[in-house]
Design a protein around this motif. Structure first.
Motif, PDB file in Angstrom:
ATOM      1  N   LEU A 141      97.706  82.764  35.606  1.00  0.00           N
ATOM      2  CA  LEU A 141      96.967  84.021  35.557  1.00  0.00           C
ATOM      3  C   LEU A 141      97.604  85.054  36.488  1.00  0.00           C
ATOM      4  CD1 LEU A 141      94.495  85.276  34.200  1.00  0.00           C
ATOM      5  CD2 LEU A 141      93.126  84.521  36.141  1.00  0.00           C
ATOM      6  N   LEU A 142      98.022  84.589  37.664  1.00  0.00           N
ATOM      7  CA  LEU A 142      98.656  85.494  38.628  1.00  0.00           C
ATOM      8  C   LEU A 142      99.949  86.076  38.050  1.00  0.00           C
ATOM      9  CD1 LEU A 142      98.584  86.659  41.499  1.00  0.00           C
ATOM     10  CD2 LEU A 142      99.852  84.653  42.260  1.00  0.00           C
ATOM     11  N   CYS A 176      93.223  73.718  38.628  1.00  0.00           N
ATOM     12  CA  CYS A 176      92.863  75.111  38.881  1.00  0.00           C
ATOM     13  C   CYS A 176      94.044  75.876  39.478  1.00  0.00           C
ATOM     14  CB  CYS A 176      91.661  75.196  39.819  1.00  0.00           C
ATOM     15  SG  CYS A 176      90.140  74.630  39.032  1.00  0.00           S
ATOM     16  N   ARG A 177      94.846  75.200  40.267  1.00  0.00           N
ATOM     17  CA  ARG A 177      96.038  75.831  40.854  1.00  0.00           C
ATOM     18  C   ARG A 177      96.986  76.287  39.746  1.00  0.00           C
ATOM     19  NH1 ARG A 177      98.399  78.612  44.689  1.00  0.00           N
ATOM     20  NH2 ARG A 177      97.236  77.440  46.235  1.00  0.00           N
ATOM     21  N   GLU A 178      97.156  75.435  38.755  1.00  0.00           N
ATOM     22  CA  GLU A 178      98.042  75.770  37.647  1.00  0.00           C
ATOM     23  C   GLU A 178      97.494  76.963  36.864  1.00  0.00           C
ATOM     24  OE1 GLU A 178      99.090  72.401  35.229  1.00  0.00           O
ATOM     25  OE2 GLU A 178     100.006  73.716  33.738  1.00  0.00           O
ATOM     26  N   CYS A 190      85.088  77.929  40.327  1.00  0.00           N
ATOM     27  CA  CYS A 190      86.454  78.414  40.499  1.00  0.00           C
ATOM     28  C   CYS A 190      86.908  79.179  39.252  1.00  0.00           C
ATOM     29  CB  CYS A 190      87.375  77.228  40.767  1.00  0.00           C
ATOM     30  SG  CYS A 190      89.101  77.677  40.937  1.00  0.00           S
ATOM     31  N   PHE A 191      86.713  78.559  38.085  1.00  0.00           N
ATOM     32  CA  PHE A 191      87.116  79.214  36.836  1.00  0.00           C
ATOM     33  C   PHE A 191      86.355  80.520  36.629  1.00  0.00           C
ATOM     34  CE2 PHE A 191      89.001  75.171  35.212  1.00  0.00           C
ATOM     35  CZ  PHE A 191      90.210  75.705  34.828  1.00  0.00           C
ATOM     36  N   ALA A 192      85.085  80.536  37.002  1.00  0.00           N
ATOM     37  CA  ALA A 192      84.259  81.715  36.792  1.00  0.00           C
ATOM     38  C   ALA A 192      84.767  82.901  37.608  1.00  0.00           C
ATOM     39  CB  ALA A 192      82.809  81.399  37.155  1.00  0.00           C
ATOM     40  N   SER A 193      85.378  82.639  38.761  1.00  0.00           N
ATOM     41  CA  SER A 193      85.811  83.721  39.652  1.00  0.00           C
ATOM     42  C   SER A 193      87.317  83.892  39.690  1.00  0.00           C
ATOM     43  CB  SER A 193      85.305  83.444  41.077  1.00  0.00           C
ATOM     44  OG  SER A 193      83.913  83.305  41.094  1.00  0.00           O
ATOM     45  N   LEU A 194      88.029  83.096  38.882  1.00  0.00           N
ATOM     46  CA  LEU A 194      89.483  83.073  39.000  1.00  0.00           C
ATOM     47  C   LEU A 194      90.127  84.429  38.710  1.00  0.00           C
ATOM     48  CD1 LEU A 194      91.677  81.083  39.747  1.00  0.00           C
ATOM     49  CD2 LEU A 194      91.947  80.531  37.331  1.00  0.00           C
ATOM     50  N   ASP A 195      89.657  85.097  37.660  1.00  0.00           N
ATOM     51  CA  ASP A 195      90.284  86.386  37.326  1.00  0.00           C
ATOM     52  C   ASP A 195      90.027  87.419  38.415  1.00  0.00           C
ATOM     53  OD1 ASP A 195      87.627  86.391  36.621  1.00  0.00           O
ATOM     54  OD2 ASP A 195      87.881  87.494  34.749  1.00  0.00           O
ATOM     55  N   GLU A 196      88.799  87.383  38.969  1.00  0.00           N
ATOM     56  CA  GLU A 196      88.461  88.300  40.057  1.00  0.00           C
ATOM     57  C   GLU A 196      89.338  88.020  41.279  1.00  0.00           C
ATOM     58  OE1 GLU A 196      84.602  89.493  42.762  1.00  0.00           O
ATOM     59  OE2 GLU A 196      84.326  88.128  41.089  1.00  0.00           O
ATOM     60  N   TYR A 197      89.521  86.748  41.568  1.00  0.00           N
ATOM     61  CA  TYR A 197      90.331  86.332  42.714  1.00  0.00           C
ATOM     62  C   TYR A 197      91.774  86.807  42.566  1.00  0.00           C
ATOM     63  CZ  TYR A 197      92.314  83.144  46.223  1.00  0.00           C
ATOM     64  OH  TYR A 197      92.966  82.611  47.299  1.00  0.00           O
ATOM     65  N   VAL A 198      92.327  86.614  41.371  1.00  0.00           N
ATOM     66  CA  VAL A 198      93.715  87.016  41.117  1.00  0.00           C
ATOM     67  C   VAL A 198      93.862  88.533  41.217  1.00  0.00           C
ATOM     68  CG1 VAL A 198      95.494  87.106  39.324  1.00  0.00           C
ATOM     69  CG2 VAL A 198      94.335  84.960  39.800  1.00  0.00           C
ATOM     70  N   ALA A 212      90.617  77.079  49.294  1.00  0.00           N
ATOM     71  CA  ALA A 212      90.502  75.652  49.585  1.00  0.00           C
ATOM     72  C   ALA A 212      90.484  74.851  48.298  1.00  0.00           C
ATOM     73  CB  ALA A 212      89.237  75.378  50.398  1.00  0.00           C
ATOM     74  N   HIS A 213      89.781  75.359  47.309  1.00  0.00           N
ATOM     75  CA  HIS A 213      89.711  74.637  46.040  1.00  0.00           C
ATOM     76  C   HIS A 213      91.067  74.609  45.344  1.00  0.00           C
ATOM     77  CE1 HIS A 213      87.851  72.858  42.528  1.00  0.00           C
ATOM     78  NE2 HIS A 213      88.651  73.621  41.816  1.00  0.00           N
ATOM     79  N   LEU A 214      91.759  75.719  45.360  1.00  0.00           N
ATOM     80  CA  LEU A 214      93.065  75.792  44.692  1.00  0.00           C
ATOM     81  C   LEU A 214      94.077  74.873  45.371  1.00  0.00           C
ATOM     82  CD1 LEU A 214      93.239  79.617  44.011  1.00  0.00           C
ATOM     83  CD2 LEU A 214      92.889  77.817  42.334  1.00  0.00           C
TER      84      LEU A 214
END
Ligand SMILES: [Zn+2]
Length: 71
Positions: free
Chosen positions: A62-63, A55-57, A21-29, A47-49
């Motif tokens: 980041l968002l 990770c949601r926080e 999740c952390f590895a892809s978080l910036d890409e996701y945002v 689903a993970h968030l």
């Protein structure tokens, strides 16, 4: 995925680990801000968030940061 792990995670949507999740978080945002279909490109993130407050926080911060940057 081993069968026992599927039982632990439960049925339904695929879900990432915190590490993935952390590895892809910036890409996701970035995808979210661009109004792309982030969940289709990175299945399991949503689903993970939903299930992981930490990770949601991180995601929300980041968002906020990325959204403010684009203005
Ligand atoms: Zn997590």
């Amino acid at each position: 995925m081993p069968e026992w792990l599927g039982r632990v995670l439960g049925p339904g949507r695929p879900e990432l680990t915190c590490e993935e999740c952390f590895a892809s978080l910036d890409e996701y945002v970035e995808l979210e801000v661009a109004r792309s279909d982030a969940e289709a490109q990175l299945p399991g993130m949503e689903a993970h968030l939903e299930g992981c407050p930490a990770c949601r926080e991180e995601h929300d911060l980041l968002l906020e940061f990325v959204a403010a940057d684009g203005q």
